[in-house]
Design a protein around this motif. Structure first.
Motif, mmCIF file in Angstrom:
data_model
loop_
_atom_site.group_PDB
_atom_site.id
_atom_site.type_symbol
_atom_site.label_atom_id
_atom_site.label_comp_id
_atom_site.label_asym_id
_atom_site.label_seq_id
_atom_site.Cartn_x
_atom_site.Cartn_y
_atom_site.Cartn_z
ATOM 1 N N ASP A 84 53.854 66.844 57.909
ATOM 2 C CA ASP A 84 52.727 67.279 57.080
ATOM 3 C C ASP A 84 53.171 67.462 55.636
ATOM 4 N N GLN A 85 54.359 68.007 55.452
ATOM 5 C CA GLN A 85 54.856 68.186 54.087
ATOM 6 C C GLN A 85 55.056 66.845 53.386
ATOM 7 N N VAL A 86 55.648 65.909 54.097
ATOM 8 C CA VAL A 86 55.863 64.581 53.515
ATOM 9 C C VAL A 86 54.531 63.904 53.208
ATOM 10 N N ALA A 87 53.534 64.029 54.100
ATOM 11 C CA ALA A 87 52.226 63.401 53.859
ATOM 12 C C ALA A 87 51.564 64.003 52.626
ATOM 13 N N TRP A 88 51.721 65.311 52.414
ATOM 14 C CA TRP A 88 51.119 65.947 51.237
ATOM 15 C C TRP A 88 51.771 65.422 49.964
ATOM 16 N N VAL A 89 53.102 65.308 49.999
ATOM 17 C CA VAL A 89 53.802 64.804 48.818
ATOM 18 C C VAL A 89 53.415 63.353 48.545
ATOM 19 N N GLU A 90 53.298 62.538 49.601
ATOM 20 C CA GLU A 90 52.920 61.146 49.410
ATOM 21 C C GLU A 90 51.527 61.014 48.824
ATOM 22 N N SER A 91 50.583 61.827 49.327
ATOM 23 C CA SER A 91 49.227 61.768 48.774
ATOM 24 C C SER A 91 49.200 62.226 47.322
ATOM 25 N N TRP A 92 50.051 63.236 46.992
ATOM 26 C CA TRP A 92 50.105 63.713 45.608
ATOM 27 C C TRP A 92 50.677 62.634 44.687
ATOM 28 N N LEU A 93 51.723 61.947 45.162
ATOM 29 C CA LEU A 93 52.321 60.902 44.339
ATOM 30 C C LEU A 93 51.451 59.659 44.265
ATOM 31 N N GLY A 94 50.639 59.425 45.305
ATOM 32 C CA GLY A 94 49.827 58.215 45.319
ATOM 33 C C GLY A 94 48.729 58.210 44.291
ATOM 34 N N ASP A 95 48.303 59.388 43.745
ATOM 35 C CA ASP A 95 47.235 59.457 42.757
ATOM 36 C C ASP A 95 47.746 59.367 41.327
ATOM 37 N N GLN A 96 49.039 59.182 41.127
ATOM 38 C CA GLN A 96 49.586 59.191 39.779
ATOM 39 C C GLN A 96 49.430 57.820 39.122
ATOM 40 N N VAL A 97 49.421 57.847 37.814
ATOM 41 C CA VAL A 97 49.304 56.629 37.017
ATOM 42 C C VAL A 97 50.566 56.491 36.184
#
Length: 608
Positions: free
Chosen positions: A442-455
């Motif tokens: 769950d922690q890794v998925a949260w970090v991935e979703s946070w990084l996926g929205d970056q430009v």
């Protein structure tokens, strides 16, 4: 309920009567009865074994006793000098009397009924098997005629889907030609076949109500005949047409002339497509030919285009002088297309035929020992298997399986219980480990979703800067970078340029598969000598998530395990080893979260 009704579940050993041997085929109209005696497979007939029996008895004169035949009219005595017309006789009683006079011994009978006595319906169904058709036909006839206490006897004739057959024949021909070419090029290749798609089914359904059927059976019993089959007079002449070797790829119009009625069948080859009855009151051959020609041409216009292009021929059965005159009149309207057919062609007998229906039915009996339609023994769905035998067998198998299975089950219960206890203990241990892995996941998925929205604004601004004109031609007054509601990246530019042509040149440089640009508020400032033109542009582009990969540095060797110089150079030149993102979550997630927050702050500052 009788004992036989109680034993109805037992297999029925009764077999249908075979339509072979010496049989008389009859049909009648309002004035006369036509008969033809079939002698099995023999094509030789003796004198008197076919002919016509009048149904109107001779008139009697009042003043005496006018005797009537069985089933006919009876007269009485009276005074006066007028003539009294006799009533028509019962057809089968008149036939029995005629056979007695001619000393003909035949008691097995096949009756062909016409349209007034036999209801004809043309029905269409979705694709169905031959086992399902009897049930579908019976249900559709009952729906159209209405539910009655005694359902009618129903039989049917399947109309071949000839338009589809024509199309499938062309496709099969093309497939065979292609297969021949393939075999020439590659001798090992197999044959290619084109499967015909399932199409609907059309039938001619014939229905005979129980009252008429019972009356016909009573008349047979009274006259001493044994009724074997009840067929359709309209379909019977088509056997004569089949014997005439009509080309299959052609349309044939079968015309059978009777007293006051003409039965017309539109056929492809000898297969019927439409059945029509034309009644006429005037015995004028030209008038009758005109009626037949009009109705037949109207039916031809209703056929599919693939059938309408086939050659048409008119087949008139030569049953008398009136039929020959009608054929001449049809020939005048359809020159070169009319053909007279003698129904008795191929039979060893003397004398003209009076009915093509009786001869055609006799041909069916000789060739197939059956009729296309038989209301006395209609087509039925196959009987379901005997439930007593089926359930008895299933019950025996179930009992044997229960006895055999219980022996093994009792022995295996103890083993299964031990295995269940061991599995439960293993499940508990696995559950504890799984919960820990799930928490880290769950922690890794949260970090991935946070990084996926970056430009990656640095790359985007670098790409944009490479598309802008030189500094001597333009200057950027203001730049704003945001993410709009659509989830796309947006850049708002306020610029000053040296000339108006630079604006269109700038748009052409930026506009492409990735960027969309809209320029607005283009104004000219006369006070500015260097950059007199001002405008604002709105640029949008889709956001591409950066690829996320995790790397683990190569393990540093201890001083005691220091290898040779060549080994050091190899380790230095080797790329770092890629590892799954979810490994070493303890320390690496903390460093990533920290670096991600710093990166987001830096991007926010660049956007502002």
């Amino acid at each position: 309920m009788s004992i036989f009704d109680r034993l109805s579940f037992l297999p029925n050993k009764q077999t249908p009567l075979a339509l072979s041997g010496r049989i008389v085929v009859v049909h009648w109209d309002r004035d006369q009865l036509f008969y033809f005696i079939s002698n099995g497979t023999s094509r030789t007939l003796k004198e008197g074994e076919f002919g016509v029996v009048p149904l109107i008895a001779a008139s009697g004169v009042q003043g005496g006793t006018a005797g009537g035949t069985a089933g006919g009219a009876s007269g009485g005595t009276g005074t006066g000098g007028g003539a009294e017309e006799s009533k028509p006789q019962a057809p089968l009683m008149a036939l029995a009397k005629h056979f007695q006079e001619q000393r003909l011994s035949v008691n097995r009978l096949v009756v062909l009924l016409a349209r007034p006595e036999l209801d004809l319906l043309t029905l269409s169904f979705p694709p169905a098997s031959s086992d399902e058709l009897p049930i579908l036909v019976a249900a559709e006839v009952e729906q159209q005629q209405g539910e009655t206490q005694d359902p009618p006897a129903v039989d049917y004739f399947v109309i071949q889907d000839l338009a589809k057959q024509e199309e499938r024949a062309d496709r099969a021909k093309v497939a065979r030609e292609q297969a021949d070419l393939d075999r020439l090029e590659n001798p090992r290749s197999g044959n290619s076949e084109i499967a015909a798609s399932g199409t609907g089914t059309q039938v001619f359904a014939f229905a005979l109500n129980q009252r008429s059927l019972q009356g016909l059976q009573d008349q047979c019993s009274e006259a001493g005949f044994k009724l074997l089959a009840i067929g359709s007079r309209h379909l019977a002449p088509l056997s004569v047409l089949r014997q005439a070797n009509v080309a299959e790829r052609s349309l044939a119009i079968s015309i059978h002339l009777l007293a006051g009625e003409a039965e017309v069948a539109i056929c492809r080859g000898s297969e019927p497509l439409m059945l029509r009855s034309i009644r006429y009151s005037n015995e004028d051959p030209e008038r009758v030919a005109e009626q037949i020609d009009t109705e037949a041409n109207r039916c031809l216009t209703l056929l599919p285009q693939s059938l309408g292009e086939l050659p048409v021929s008119w087949m008139v059965y030569e049953t008398g002088e009136f039929a020959r005159q009608v054929a001449k009149s049809v020939e005048a309207q359809e020159p070169g297309k009319v053909r007279l057919l003698d129904p008795l062609t191929g039979w060893n007998l003397s004398g003209p035929s009076t009915s093509a229906a009786t001869v055609g039915a006799a041909l069916d009996l000789q060739q197939f020992q059956s009729l296309p339609v038989n209301l006395l023994a209609p087509k039925r769905a196959p009987a379901p298997p005997n439930p007593w035998l089926r359930w008895g067998g299933l019950g025996g198998l179930a009992a044997a399986a229960t006895i055999a299975g219980s022996t093994f089950l009792l022995r295996d219960v103890g083993e299964l219980r031990e295995q269940a206890t061991a599995a439960q203990n293993e499940l508990k241990d696995t559950g504890r480990v799984t919960s820990k892995y799930q928490e880290k996941s769950d922690q890794v998925a949260w970090v991935e979703s946070w990084l996926g929205d970056q430009v990656d604004w640095v790359s985007e601004l670098s790409d944009l800067a490479s598309r802008l004109p030189d500094g001597k031609d333009a200057t950027v007054r203001r730049l704003t970078a945001t993410i709009n509601a659509k989830g796309n990246g947006a850049l708002d530019l306020s610029m000053q340029v040296k000339s108006q042509e630079i604006i269109s040149e700038l748009e052409n440089r930026i506009r492409g598969a990735k960027y969309t640009i809209v320029s607005k508020q283009i104004t000219q400032n006369a006070d500015s000598q260097e950059y007199p033109w001002q405008f604002e542009s709105h640029i949008e582009f889709p956001i591409q998530s950066p690829g996320l990969r995790r790397f683990i540095a190569s393990k540093v060797a201890s001083p005691s395990d220091k290898p040779a110089v060549g080994g050091d150079l190899k380790k230095l030149t080797d790329p770092p080893q890629e590892a799954p993102l979810k490994s070493e979550l303890g320390s690496e997630l903390k460093s990533e979260v920290g670096s991600g927050e710093q990166e987001r702050k830096g991007q926010g500052e660049s956007g502002s």
